[in-house]
Scaffold this motif. Sequence first.
Motif, PDB file in Angstrom:
ATOM      1  N   ALA A  16      33.278  32.325  48.704  1.00 46.24           N
ATOM      2  CA  ALA A  16      31.949  32.907  48.853  1.00 46.24           C
ATOM      3  C   ALA A  16      31.464  33.655  47.606  1.00 46.24           C
ATOM      4  O   ALA A  16      30.318  34.093  47.557  1.00 46.24           O
ATOM      5  N   LEU A  17      32.313  33.771  46.592  1.00 41.83           N
ATOM      6  CA  LEU A  17      31.909  34.480  45.374  1.00 41.83           C
ATOM      7  C   LEU A  17      30.788  33.734  44.659  1.00 41.83           C
ATOM      8  O   LEU A  17      30.755  32.502  44.632  1.00 41.83           O
ATOM      9  N   SER A  18      29.910  34.490  44.052  1.00 42.90           N
ATOM     10  CA  SER A  18      28.891  33.879  43.193  1.00 42.90           C
ATOM     11  C   SER A  18      29.591  33.343  41.946  1.00 42.90           C
ATOM     12  O   SER A  18      30.700  33.799  41.611  1.00 42.90           O
ATOM     13  N   PRO A  19      28.992  32.403  41.245  1.00 41.23           N
ATOM     14  CA  PRO A  19      29.622  31.913  40.004  1.00 41.23           C
ATOM     15  C   PRO A  19      29.930  33.044  39.023  1.00 41.23           C
ATOM     16  O   PRO A  19      30.981  33.044  38.385  1.00 41.23           O
ATOM     17  N   ALA A  20      29.044  34.019  38.908  1.00 46.90           N
ATOM     18  CA  ALA A  20      29.272  35.139  37.978  1.00 46.90           C
ATOM     19  C   ALA A  20      30.458  35.987  38.419  1.00 46.90           C
ATOM     20  O   ALA A  20      31.280  36.403  37.594  1.00 46.90           O
ATOM     21  N   ASP A  21      30.561  36.260  39.732  1.00 40.29           N
ATOM     22  CA  ASP A  21      31.681  37.049  40.237  1.00 40.29           C
ATOM     23  C   ASP A  21      33.006  36.295  40.091  1.00 40.29           C
ATOM     24  O   ASP A  21      34.037  36.891  39.798  1.00 40.29           O
ATOM     25  N   GLU A  22      32.971  34.977  40.318  1.00 44.78           N
ATOM     26  CA  GLU A  22      34.185  34.179  40.137  1.00 44.78           C
ATOM     27  C   GLU A  22      34.616  34.193  38.670  1.00 44.78           C
ATOM     28  O   GLU A  22      35.800  34.351  38.371  1.00 44.78           O
ATOM     29  N   GLU A  23      33.659  34.061  37.769  1.00 50.94           N
ATOM     30  CA  GLU A  23      33.980  34.102  36.332  1.00 50.94           C
ATOM     31  C   GLU A  23      34.574  35.448  35.949  1.00 50.94           C
ATOM     32  O   GLU A  23      35.547  35.520  35.194  1.00 50.94           O
ATOM     33  N   ASP A  24      34.024  36.543  36.497  1.00 47.87           N
ATOM     34  CA  ASP A  24      34.551  37.880  36.225  1.00 47.87           C
ATOM     35  C   ASP A  24      35.991  37.999  36.718  1.00 47.87           C
ATOM     36  O   ASP A  24      36.865  38.508  36.008  1.00 47.87           O
ATOM     37  N   ALA A  25      36.246  37.517  37.933  1.00 45.69           N
ATOM     38  CA  ALA A  25      37.605  37.562  38.482  1.00 45.69           C
ATOM     39  C   ALA A  25      38.565  36.733  37.628  1.00 45.69           C
ATOM     40  O   ALA A  25      39.686  37.158  37.346  1.00 45.69           O
ATOM     41  N   MET A  26      38.129  35.558  37.202  1.00 46.95           N
ATOM     42  CA  MET A  26      38.984  34.702  36.373  1.00 46.95           C
ATOM     43  C   MET A  26      39.283  35.358  35.026  1.00 46.95           C
ATOM     44  O   MET A  26      40.397  35.244  34.511  1.00 46.95           O
ATOM     45  N   GLN A  27      38.317  36.058  34.450  1.00 48.26           N
ATOM     46  CA  GLN A  27      38.566  36.751  33.182  1.00 48.26           C
ATOM     47  C   GLN A  27      39.639  37.825  33.350  1.00 48.26           C
ATOM     48  O   GLN A  27      40.483  38.000  32.472  1.00 48.26           O
ATOM     49  N   ARG A  28      39.625  38.535  34.490  1.00 47.69           N
ATOM     50  CA  ARG A  28      40.660  39.544  34.755  1.00 47.69           C
ATOM     51  C   ARG A  28      42.024  38.885  34.946  1.00 47.69           C
ATOM     52  O   ARG A  28      43.047  39.402  34.495  1.00 47.69           O
ATOM     53  N   ILE A  29      42.044  37.712  35.596  1.00 52.54           N
ATOM     54  CA  ILE A  29      43.298  36.976  35.792  1.00 52.54           C
ATOM     55  C   ILE A  29      43.827  36.480  34.449  1.00 52.54           C
ATOM     56  O   ILE A  29      45.016  36.622  34.138  1.00 52.54           O
ATOM     57  N   TYR A  30      42.947  35.923  33.600  1.00 56.32           N
ATOM     58  CA  TYR A  30      43.368  35.471  32.264  1.00 56.32           C
ATOM     59  C   TYR A  30      43.938  36.643  31.460  1.00 56.32           C
ATOM     60  O   TYR A  30      44.945  36.489  30.757  1.00 56.32           O
ATOM     61  N   ALA A  31      43.311  37.810  31.559  1.00 49.20           N
ATOM     62  CA  ALA A  31      43.806  38.987  30.835  1.00 49.20           C
ATOM     63  C   ALA A  31      45.198  39.377  31.332  1.00 49.20           C
ATOM     64  O   ALA A  31      46.058  39.789  30.539  1.00 49.20           O
ATOM     65  N   TRP A  32      45.434  39.239  32.644  1.00 45.01           N
ATOM     66  CA  TRP A  32      46.756  39.545  33.195  1.00 45.01           C
ATOM     67  C   TRP A  32      47.799  38.620  32.577  1.00 45.01           C
ATOM     68  O   TRP A  32      48.869  39.060  32.150  1.00 45.01           O
ATOM     69  N   PHE A  33      47.509  37.310  32.522  1.00 42.21           N
ATOM     70  CA  PHE A  33      48.436  36.358  31.915  1.00 42.21           C
ATOM     71  C   PHE A  33      48.637  36.672  30.438  1.00 42.21           C
ATOM     72  O   PHE A  33      49.767  36.608  29.935  1.00 42.21           O
ATOM     73  N   GLU A  34      47.581  37.027  29.732  1.00 43.30           N
ATOM     74  CA  GLU A  34      47.695  37.354  28.302  1.00 43.30           C
ATOM     75  C   GLU A  34      48.551  38.590  28.080  1.00 43.30           C
ATOM     76  O   GLU A  34      49.195  38.727  27.041  1.00 43.30           O
ATOM     77  N   ARG A  35      48.590  39.483  29.043  1.00 44.22           N
ATOM     78  CA  ARG A  35      49.436  40.675  28.931  1.00 44.22           C
ATOM     79  C   ARG A  35      50.902  40.337  29.140  1.00 44.22           C
ATOM     80  O   ARG A  35      51.772  40.817  28.397  1.00 44.22           O
ATOM     81  N   TRP A  36      51.220  39.517  30.156  1.00 41.97           N
ATOM     82  CA  TRP A  36      52.609  39.326  30.555  1.00 41.97           C
ATOM     83  C   TRP A  36      53.281  38.089  29.968  1.00 41.97           C
ATOM     84  O   TRP A  36      54.507  38.068  29.842  1.00 41.97           O
ATOM     85  N   GLN A  37      52.546  37.047  29.617  1.00 44.20           N
ATOM     86  CA  GLN A  37      53.196  35.853  29.060  1.00 44.20           C
ATOM     87  C   GLN A  37      53.884  36.131  27.723  1.00 44.20           C
ATOM     88  O   GLN A  37      55.029  35.722  27.546  1.00 44.20           O
ATOM     89  N   PRO A  38      53.254  36.827  26.790  1.00 45.34           N
ATOM     90  CA  PRO A  38      53.950  37.097  25.528  1.00 45.34           C
ATOM     91  C   PRO A  38      55.228  37.925  25.713  1.00 45.34           C
ATOM     92  O   PRO A  38      56.151  37.831  24.915  1.00 45.34           O
ATOM     93  N   ALA A  39      55.291  38.706  26.768  1.00 46.92           N
ATOM     94  CA  ALA A  39      56.479  39.513  27.054  1.00 46.92           C
ATOM     95  C   ALA A  39      57.567  38.692  27.749  1.00 46.92           C
ATOM     96  O   ALA A  39      58.658  39.201  28.003  1.00 46.92           O
ATOM     97  N   GLY A  40      57.258  37.417  28.051  1.00 42.41           N
ATOM     98  CA  GLY A  40      58.245  36.544  28.688  1.00 42.41           C
ATOM     99  C   GLY A  40      58.454  36.812  30.169  1.00 42.41           C
ATOM    100  O   GLY A  40      59.448  36.376  30.736  1.00 42.41           O
ATOM    101  N   LYS A  41      57.529  37.521  30.788  1.00 46.00           N
ATOM    102  CA  LYS A  41      57.685  37.889  32.201  1.00 46.00           C
ATOM    103  C   LYS A  41      57.072  36.876  33.156  1.00 46.00           C
ATOM    104  O   LYS A  41      57.382  36.878  34.343  1.00 46.00           O
ATOM    105  N   VAL A  42      56.163  36.026  32.669  1.00 46.60           N
ATOM    106  CA  VAL A  42      55.444  35.097  33.541  1.00 46.60           C
ATOM    107  C   VAL A  42      55.796  33.663  33.176  1.00 46.60           C
ATOM    108  O   VAL A  42      55.660  33.249  32.027  1.00 46.60           O
TER     109      VAL A  42
END
Length: 120
Positions: A16-42
């Motif tokens: 039910a998210l609007s395209p803008a809200d979905e994009e915002d959520a995905m950006q937060r998810i991408y940032a989470w991966f960018e934080r933990w992947q370089p540390a070898g945790k994900v």
Amino acid sequence: MQYAMLICGDDREWAALSPADEEDAMQRIYAWFERWQPAGKVGNGVELQPRETAKTVRSGANGKPVVTDGPYVELKEVVGSVILLECADMDEAVEVAASWPLGPGMSAVEVRPVTSREEG
């Protein structure tokens, strides 16, 4: 040690998210991966399609499989994604999981140790 991080929620909220809200959520998810992947945790992860696309297979009374559409109808929350974590212990896995950007369609994160069975 490996841990499974299960992202749970009501996938109808995500849909039910609007395209803008979905994009915002995905950006937060991408940032989470960018934080933990370089540390070898994900490790690897997968996003699951909506519950309407699922089939559930159970053993019938006669021992033959019984196939039904979707998960239990009365469930509000379902698993929407699974991500493998590489952490030293459960405390570290919970620390990583606790930083997941919860939001619509993602109301809880479950962390479980992965069982390793070696043949021999």
